[in-house]
Design an enzyme around this catalytic site. Structure first.
Site, PDB file in Angstrom:
ATOM      1  N   THR A   1       0.845  -1.186   0.000  1.00  0.00           N
ATOM      2  CA  THR A   1       0.000   0.000   0.000  1.00  0.00           C
ATOM      3  C   THR A   1       0.893   1.253   0.000  1.00  0.00           C
ATOM      4  OG1 THR A   1      -0.094   0.278   2.407  1.00  0.00           O
ATOM      5  CG2 THR A   1      -1.667  -1.260   1.413  1.00  0.00           C
ATOM      6  N   ARG A   2       0.270   2.418   0.128  1.00  0.00           N
ATOM      7  CA  ARG A   2       1.013   3.677   0.154  1.00  0.00           C
ATOM      8  C   ARG A   2       1.446   4.039   1.581  1.00  0.00           C
ATOM      9  NH1 ARG A   2      -0.347   9.091  -0.157  1.00  0.00           N
ATOM     10  NH2 ARG A   2      -2.550   8.578   0.033  1.00  0.00           N
ATOM     11  N   LYS A   3       1.301   3.098   2.497  1.00  0.00           N
ATOM     12  CA  LYS A   3       1.722   3.322   3.888  1.00  0.00           C
ATOM     13  C   LYS A   3       3.217   3.052   3.982  1.00  0.00           C
ATOM     14  CE  LYS A   3      -2.811   2.337   5.846  1.00  0.00           C
ATOM     15  NZ  LYS A   3      -3.613   1.453   6.729  1.00  0.00           N
ATOM     16  N   THR A   4       3.975   4.050   3.608  1.00  0.00           N
ATOM     17  CA  THR A   4       5.429   3.963   3.566  1.00  0.00           C
ATOM     18  C   THR A   4       6.039   5.070   4.412  1.00  0.00           C
ATOM     19  OG1 THR A   4       5.412   5.282   1.532  1.00  0.00           O
ATOM     20  CG2 THR A   4       5.484   2.889   1.264  1.00  0.00           C
TER      21      THR A   4
ATOM     22  N   THR B   1       5.085  -3.393   4.215  1.00  0.00           N
ATOM     23  CA  THR B   1       6.053  -2.321   4.452  1.00  0.00           C
ATOM     24  C   THR B   1       6.024  -1.783   5.882  1.00  0.00           C
ATOM     25  OG1 THR B   1       4.446  -0.713   3.591  1.00  0.00           O
ATOM     26  CG2 THR B   1       6.101  -1.554   2.051  1.00  0.00           C
TER      27      THR B   1
END
Length: 293
Positions: A136-139, A277
């Site tokens: 996902t965009r949870k970086t 991530t």
């Protein structure tokens, strides 16, 4: 072996420069101590990992006029007994130590993500799930390129890279727009034909509205494993009866390595997991200068 390094544009070199500048914003006191003697430092891996982040590691030392030779390939699944030599760095002592921590931070984090991704990918193959499993965009801010790169090396999909990559309409977008239909209409007006539109849905009814409005992907968010399978099957059958199958179904929300197999089914096209991530242990690497004989 696929060369994922070929995906990288020149901007990653600027990012590496910024990492180095962050670590040494003024004087390098330790570098003053060790001086300019030519040295060799051995890179050891001391825990299980999938080697990832090689081009970033190389670039750290290239910018410091050092050279790296590798004894393992990117993507190798490393299971050391004690510690295993992975590569060597050749250069002046102060240059090696100037890049040491930055390079180790990168490769340790990237290889940890690649290991998590590889384990999920192997489970997917074992269970025969034919859909896509994506991060996902949870970086980490400032570290996304490295983390998404690790996902690829591990064998999974990166999902969207940023807000410009795909239109994802979540609950806040829908509430602000007034309805799913209006949100999709507003998005299509500006994103054109080139970008997909995905809509987060909490029920089959919301999914039907999104599909009718022209969404390319519907995300069934926070469904249980069995509830998800039933909802996805119902949605696919209902729209197939109308002669429409242009959409994909994604499942997301609370899915982990331990639970993802509960969501595998033929009606799910995409599973997205933030745990690829987030909360991933780093792989233990160290860089040791060889003592002078």
């Amino acid at each position: 072996m696929t060369e994922y390094a070929h995906l990288l544009s020149t901007n990653y070199k600027r990012i590496i420069s910024e990492y180095l500048e962050e670590d040494v914003p003024s004087f390098d006191y330790g570098g003053y101590v060790v001086g300019e003697d030519d040295q060799v430092a051995i890179l050891y891996c001391k825990a299980e990992g999938v080697l990832a982040g090689v081009p970033f590691f190389d670039e750290v030392f290239r910018q410091l006029d050092c050279r790296v030779e590798w004894a393992a390939k990117e993507g190798d699944w490393i299971k050391p007994q004690g510690k295993q030599e992975i590569g060597r760095v050749y250069g002046k002592a102060r240059h090696i130590l100037l890049g040491e921590r930055t390079a180790l931070n990168i490769i340790s984090r990237c290889s940890g993500i690649a290991l998590r991704a590889r384990k999920v990918s192997e489970l997917q193959k074992e269970k025969g799930f034919e859909g896509v499993i994506a991060a996902t965009r949870k970086t980490t801010p400032g570290f996304r390129l490295v983390e998404k790169y690790g996902v690829l090396v591990g064998g999974l999909d990166t999902h969207r890279m940023d807000l410009s990559s795909m239109v994802m309409l979540k609950d806040n977008h829908i509430w602000s727009s007034g309805s799913i239909t209006q949100a999709v209409k507003n998005a299509r007006k500006v994103c054109g034909f080139a970008l997909k539109i995905e809509v987060e849905c909490q029920s089959e009814e919301e999914a039907d509205e999104a599909i009718a409005a022209g969404a390319d992907v519907v995300m069934l968010d926070n469904f249980t494993g069995e509830g998800l399978k039933e909802a996805a099957k119902n949605i696919k059958e209902r729209w197939a009866a109308k002669g429409k199958n242009h959409f994909m179904i994604e499942s997301s929300g609370g899915i982990t390595y331990e639970t993802c197999a509960n969501y595998f089914c033929k009606d799910i096209d995409i599973l997205s997991m933030s745990t690829i991530t987030q909360g991933v242990p780093h792989v233990d690497f160290s860089l040791k200068i060889s003592p002078k004989k």
